[in-house]
Design an enzyme around this catalytic site. Sequence first.
Site, PDB file in Angstrom:
ATOM      1  N   CYS A 160     -44.748-106.114 -47.095  1.00  0.00           N
ATOM      2  CA  CYS A 160     -44.115-107.603 -47.765  1.00  0.00           C
ATOM      3  C   CYS A 160     -44.955-108.889 -47.235  1.00  0.00           C
ATOM      4  CB  CYS A 160     -42.608-107.726 -47.247  1.00  0.00           C
ATOM      5  SG  CYS A 160     -41.730-106.232 -47.588  1.00  0.00           S
ATOM      6  N   HIS A 285     -37.900-115.943 -45.375  1.00  0.00           N
ATOM      7  CA  HIS A 285     -38.397-114.580 -45.967  1.00  0.00           C
ATOM      8  C   HIS A 285     -37.078-113.830 -46.617  1.00  0.00           C
ATOM      9  CE1 HIS A 285     -40.453-110.918 -46.448  1.00  0.00           C
ATOM     10  NE2 HIS A 285     -39.761-110.129 -45.833  1.00  0.00           N
ATOM     11  N   HIS A 319     -36.582-109.290 -54.145  1.00  0.00           N
ATOM     12  CA  HIS A 319     -37.847-109.270 -53.144  1.00  0.00           C
ATOM     13  C   HIS A 319     -39.112-108.682 -54.045  1.00  0.00           C
ATOM     14  CE1 HIS A 319     -40.164-108.812 -49.960  1.00  0.00           C
ATOM     15  NE2 HIS A 319     -39.448-108.176 -48.927  1.00  0.00           N
TER      16      HIS A 319
END
Length: 397
Positions: A160, A285, A319
């Site tokens: 990520c 995030h 995401h």
Amino acid sequence: MNDSTVYLNHMSLINALGYRHNDVLTQLHSGDTSNMQEYYTTINHKRFVVGKVAQELPAIPEQLIKHNTRNNQLALHCLLQLKTQLDNCLNQYPAHRIGVVIGTSTSGIAEGEQALAHYLKQSSFPSEFNYSQIQMSSCAEFISDYLGTKGPTYTISTACSSSGKVFASARSLIHNNLCDVVIVGGADSLCDMTLNGFNALEAVSERLSVPFSANRDGINIGEGAALFIMSREPSDVQLLGVGESSDAHHISAPHPDGEGAATAMQLALQEANISADDIHYLNLHGTGTELNDSMESRAVNAVLTNNTPCSSTKPLTGHTLGAAGATELAFCWLLLQYPNDQQLLPKHCFDGCYDTSLPVMNLVDNQQTYPSIQTAMSNSFAFGGNNVSVIIGRNRI
């Protein structure tokens, strides 16, 4: 301007919010989660809430058919948005002075899944399948082949944080006089392996994710791409600082106190030569998982101030994993490039039940206005404690 200064001259993106800059900004300001949709996986017959790109994607040219993946189609959509600017670069600079650095975590895994399913039924792979489609290098190589560039071309795949880390790598190519221009960003597409993998980790929410809520129970996965043209040519948005760390606390769980995350943020501030008070917006995030939100709130509290406006935009896009760093920095770029009269920032969308066990953060609710921002930070944190924080700002020169 000093020799180390680089700029993010142009940007294109595509995700669940669309691709037109003004439309994406409007939805960010209003907190529009209506683009999130249901996605069905055939492996375990499970339905997920995801951020899927709704727009029809361009076809990969026939001469580049070995690159035919949805991931590369997302990247191609971004390339076509930048056609005029890229043509100018190709005319101005030698091909060997133009680099490509891309972050991804899925590449063409979806096409690999389809090919394997075909093999199990037919005992052969489909004729259109090319093994290179599933290699992590695929997207960067496709962009280079499509544009005809000859400069350094590679992919960063650190889960990520992938397309957050690309900005430090791309800048190094310019600083070390290997490139004059770098096409930099990330792309990730939905695939069953990722969805079911995160589900096996018990990290996926069955409803819309609610980052930093006491009721949070996981992430929603999304897909998308964002590309930037980086160079020394002065423009409105400047890359100020990139901070990277790797605390290696656990293969899938972050350090509970956010030590590595805080280090990345501190290093970004040091490199930008600014203080915490100078960060006018932070894109969190903010995955909506128990551990990530807990550690990130502690890291933010340790490095920034309680007054720093911040929000997670993942409930609007899902995401996007390897594309998250570039996608969320693109949101920050939009804020700097197109300041709005209402002085709005991306709204933090959740159920309003902030987890009171976490340090207090100034989550954007757009019931108030904010000063016009000059500087923005974006956080991306990954498996293995791989962390990156990127700061961009309006060109003050």
